[in-house]
Design an enzyme around this catalytic site. Structure first.
Site, PDB file in Angstrom:
ATOM      1  N   HIS A   1      -9.093  55.205 -64.576  1.00  0.00           N
ATOM      2  CA  HIS A   1      -7.911  55.943 -65.014  1.00  0.00           C
ATOM      3  C   HIS A   1      -7.917  56.103 -66.532  1.00  0.00           C
ATOM      4  CE1 HIS A   1      -5.559  55.887 -61.193  1.00  0.00           C
ATOM      5  NE2 HIS A   1      -6.341  54.839 -60.950  1.00  0.00           N
TER       6      HIS A   1
ATOM      7  N   GLU B   1      -7.743  51.377 -67.350  1.00  0.00           N
ATOM      8  CA  GLU B   1      -7.167  52.472 -68.131  1.00  0.00           C
ATOM      9  C   GLU B   1      -8.020  52.573 -69.384  1.00  0.00           C
ATOM     10  OE1 GLU B   1      -4.758  54.381 -67.156  1.00  0.00           O
ATOM     11  OE2 GLU B   1      -3.550  53.266 -65.692  1.00  0.00           O
TER      12      GLU B   1
END
Length: 299
Positions: free
Chosen positions: A181, A263
């Protein structure tokens, strides 16, 4: 080609007994021809079956190689290991709002099937970033011999839903799963962080067996990602550790195999966005994630 042994063909002194000389004249050339044929056959191929020049030099017959398939494995081979890569979101999720807004059971609650993800201020979509890094990561891991599966490869109209993403890794009996992500926090909030599964035992969710191995996987990825990309852990999540533990993500709650999210950076910060939109940096990101996975799988 010279011959290092006795010169069988050199002239011999005349002998008074002619029958013996005739016999030698017949036998010696025959012996020499037989010797050369043997040398040619034994030198016709090396130990790997590669043709070589015939050598008349006397030598022992070639030995059979005892190398096994195991010996030929590349150093650090991941042969036999299964890795599932989960590229977050889907480029066409926005066309299927009803489907992705459908609620699914994640054990602790019910959440949306999926979301559209975020994007940079210039419109570079998170889903495009995650799929690009997933492809690069797959290539790196396959070069090491791993079997790699993706939860989606731009081949679906939307999703898959978060519960199905977890099931894909479970069904594959993956040795490691990584969901890729990029965050959508505000400007000035920079850096990467890895999300670890918290301890959940509720409803259909039970992470108790995967919490410890997932933490090892996540810590290795966080360290290696920073080294490979020359970036720092998040300045807004994880207190500088680059690690965050959550119990509200279906992809983690429903996993029965070691799994983490990463992330990679913040798409809404201009400096981080410049990295995310760089192909060279995305290759470094894939390398960092790969290094962490390899370290985990090799123990």
């Amino acid at each position: 080609m010279s011959y290092a042994g006795p010169e069988f063909g050199s002239p011999q002194p005349r002998r008074p007994r002619r029958p013996l000389a005739v016999a030698l004249a017949v036998l010696v050339p025959g012996a020499l021809i037989g010797w050369l044929v043997y040398g040619g056959v034994s030198g016709a191929a090396d130990g790997n079956g590669t043709p070589t020049a015939a050598s008349p030099r006397a030598s022992a017959p070639p030995t059979v190689s005892s190398t096994t398939a195991e010996d030929k494995k590349p150093l650090g081979s991941l042969r036999g290991k299964v890795v599932v890569i989960d590229p977050g979101h889907n480029l066409t999720n926005f066309r299927h709002t009803a489907e992705i807004n459908r609620k699914v059971d994640i054990g602790t609650t019910r959440k949306e099937c999926d979301t559209t993800g975020t994007s940079t201020n210039s419109g570079y979509a998170e889903a495009k970033f995650t799929l690009d890094v997933a492809h690069r990561l797959r290539t790196l891991l396959e070069r090491r011999g791993a079997t790699v599966k993706l939860t989606q490869d731009g081949d679906r109209p939307y999703g898959p839903c978060v519960d199905e993403r977890a099931r894909i890794g479970n069904r594959a009996k993956a040795d490691a799963v990584v969901s890729i992500h990029a965050d959508g926090a505000g400007a000035g909030q920079r850096g990467y962080h890895v999300i670890l599964p918290g301890r959940v035992h509720k409803g259909i969710a039970d992470t108790r067996r995967i919490v410890a191995p997932s933490a090892r996987l996540g810590k290795l990825i966080a360290t290696d990602f920073g080294h490979a990309t020359h970036t720092s852990p998040s300045n807004y999540i994880g207190h500088g550790t680059g690690l965050d533990t959550r119990t509200d993500l279906g992809g983690l709650n429903l996993s029965t195999v070691p799994k983490v999210f990463i992330e990679c950076a913040n798409m809404r910060d201009s400096k981080d966005a410049a990295l995310l939109t760089s192909a060279a940096w995305r290759q470094k990101a894939a390398q960092g994630i790969s290094d962490g996975i390899v370290g985990f799988l090799r123990g």
